[in-house]
Motif scaffolding. Structure first.
Motif: not given
Length: 431
Positions: A30-34, A208-218, A334-344
């Motif tokens: 989570y530190v990568l986003f916060v 549907g509470q965690i968005e499925v990543p549409h992009q893998i590599v950025s 692969f930062s788009p994949l980290l979107g699934v790591i939510t606080s939940a």
């Protein structure tokens, strides 16, 4: 690899260490986003801070694994970045470039103290009872942190804290994660914490509470907007206000790191004769990472208490930290994949680790009031002040006082008296 990391000696193997590294990384991802979002409020470039966060975490974790052989991941500290953004820059009006210079200087001072052996002596001077209290306190702290981040515990004007909205889907997902992880732990599933997080993430995507990543590599963003600013603005630190800033960075990082190191070492069974082995090497890794992070463009880098999640999975050597470093480096691409790591997703890990860590209270002799008082305040004040460092400070002030009043002053290491005085001055002039 077995010889370098001493896997057999520590009763572990490559598979366990990799699983532990993945668990630790997911717990602190989570530190990568916060961190970038928080520092962006100071005017720093968001994407540049993201890269700086990754690079500081990679360097720190690698040093910790290869030099100290500890299963501890490093990244920019959450309490420290809040102080950096909202106090130093927002309230005191100090430019972020100058604030980074303060972080750089504090890191250099840490390196000097570590090489001289002073930091290691301080940690080994802390009595066993307080070390156990620190471990237990951090257990409560990270469990509370996880519950708060997930919305299970919320602020309340009347009672300070209260139960959150259990009809909220994100909150229910976190509750599900805790329940499923408890089930995994109870049936002794190997890697229960990791699989609990994975299950929670998958269920979150399915409902549907965690968005499925549409992009893998950025593409990897540029670090140029923040790189080197700490060095360029070193000449701006020679003011009384910046001295306070540097001292505050110093105090918080010193005892946050010490607390995390002691907690992880205790949980992993490393502490022998009240001493943390290779403490100097681990503290050097932390200090060097702070310097590197400041140069790239992020606030103080520190050892992460979430590392206890990896230890709970079985991580016992630096290979765990190396895996954490590898995961952080891959996150650049692969930062788009980290979107699934939510606080939940992270909350179940933090809560379970908290449960495991509070077992440290069993080693404290609560029948001796002179010991019970400081231990109690270490644990309680960590939670109530939402600060590991503050809890340590208050408990460490009480310890010499109660021991002297009990006539046990000879059992108190001289360093503890010095620390008591410094903490009192800290509360008078800094807090």
């Amino acid at each position: 690899m077995d010889k370098f990391f001493k896997l057999r000696e520590n009763k572990t193997n490559v598979r366990t260490e990799i699983l532990a590294g993945l668990t630790t990384f997911l717990s602190m991802a989570y530190v990568l986003f916060v961190n970038p979002t928080m520092l962006h409020t100071t005017g720093m470039d968001l994407k540049s801070v993201f890269v700086a966060t990754v690079l500081a975490s990679v360097v720190g974790s690698l040093l910790m694994g290869l030099i100290a052989n500890y299963p501890i991941g490093l990244a920019p500290g959450m309490g420290l970045n809040a102080f950096f953004a909202f106090t130093v820059c927002a309230q005191w009006g100090i430019p972020w470039q100058t604030a980074l210079s303060g972080v750089l200087v504090s890191g250099l001072v840490f390196i000097c103290l570590t090489i001289s052996g002073i930091r290691e002596k301080v940690i080994n001077a802390i009595p066993a009872e307080l070390k156990y209290a620190v471990g237990a306190g951090i257990g409560f702290f990270i469990a509370f942190l996880g519950l708060k981040n997930a919305g299970i515990i919320v602020a309340n004007e009347s009672t300070i804290v209260a139960l959150g909205n259990l009809h909220s889907a994100p909150v229910l997902l976190a509750v599900f994660g805790i329940v499923i992880t408890v089930i995994y732990m109870t049936i002794n599933l190997k890697g229960a914490i990791f699989f609990g997080m994975a299950t929670t993430a998958i269920v979150g995507m399915l409902i549907g509470q965690i968005e499925v990543p549409h992009q893998i590599v950025s593409a990897v963003p540029s670090v140029a907007p923040t790189f080197g600013q700490a060095i360029i603005h070193l000449g701006d630190i020679f003011t009384p206000q910046m001295l306070i800033v540097i001292l505050t960075f110093f105090f918080i990082d010193f005892f946050d790191t010490a607390g995390t190191l002691v907690a992880v070492a205790n949980q992993a069974g490393f502490v022998k004769d009240n001493k943390v082995p290779r403490a100097g090497r681990s503290l050097f890794s932390d200090s060097a990472a702070t310097v590197v992070g400041a140069i790239f463009g992020t606030s103080t880098t520190t050892s992460y208490v979430e590392s206890t999640a990896g230890v709970a999975v079985g991580g016992r050597t630096g290979l765990t930290a190396v895996v954490v470093a590898i995961c952080f480096s891959l996150s650049l691409f692969f930062s788009p994949l980290l979107g699934v790591i939510t606080s939940a997703v992270t909350t179940p890990a933090l809560v379970i680790v908290g449960i495991l860590m509070i077992g440290n209270v069993a080693h404290i002799d609560w029948s001796k009031f002179e010991v019970a008082v400081p231990a109690f305040f270490v644990i309680l004040m960590m939670i109530l002040t939402f600060s590991i460092a503050t809890g340590i400070a208050i408990g460490f002030i009480f310890y010499p006082i109660t021991m002297v009043l009990k006539g046990r002053y000879k059992e108190v290491h001289p360093i503890m008296y010095v620390m008591m005085a410094l903490f009192i001055l800290y509360f008078i002039f800094v807090v």
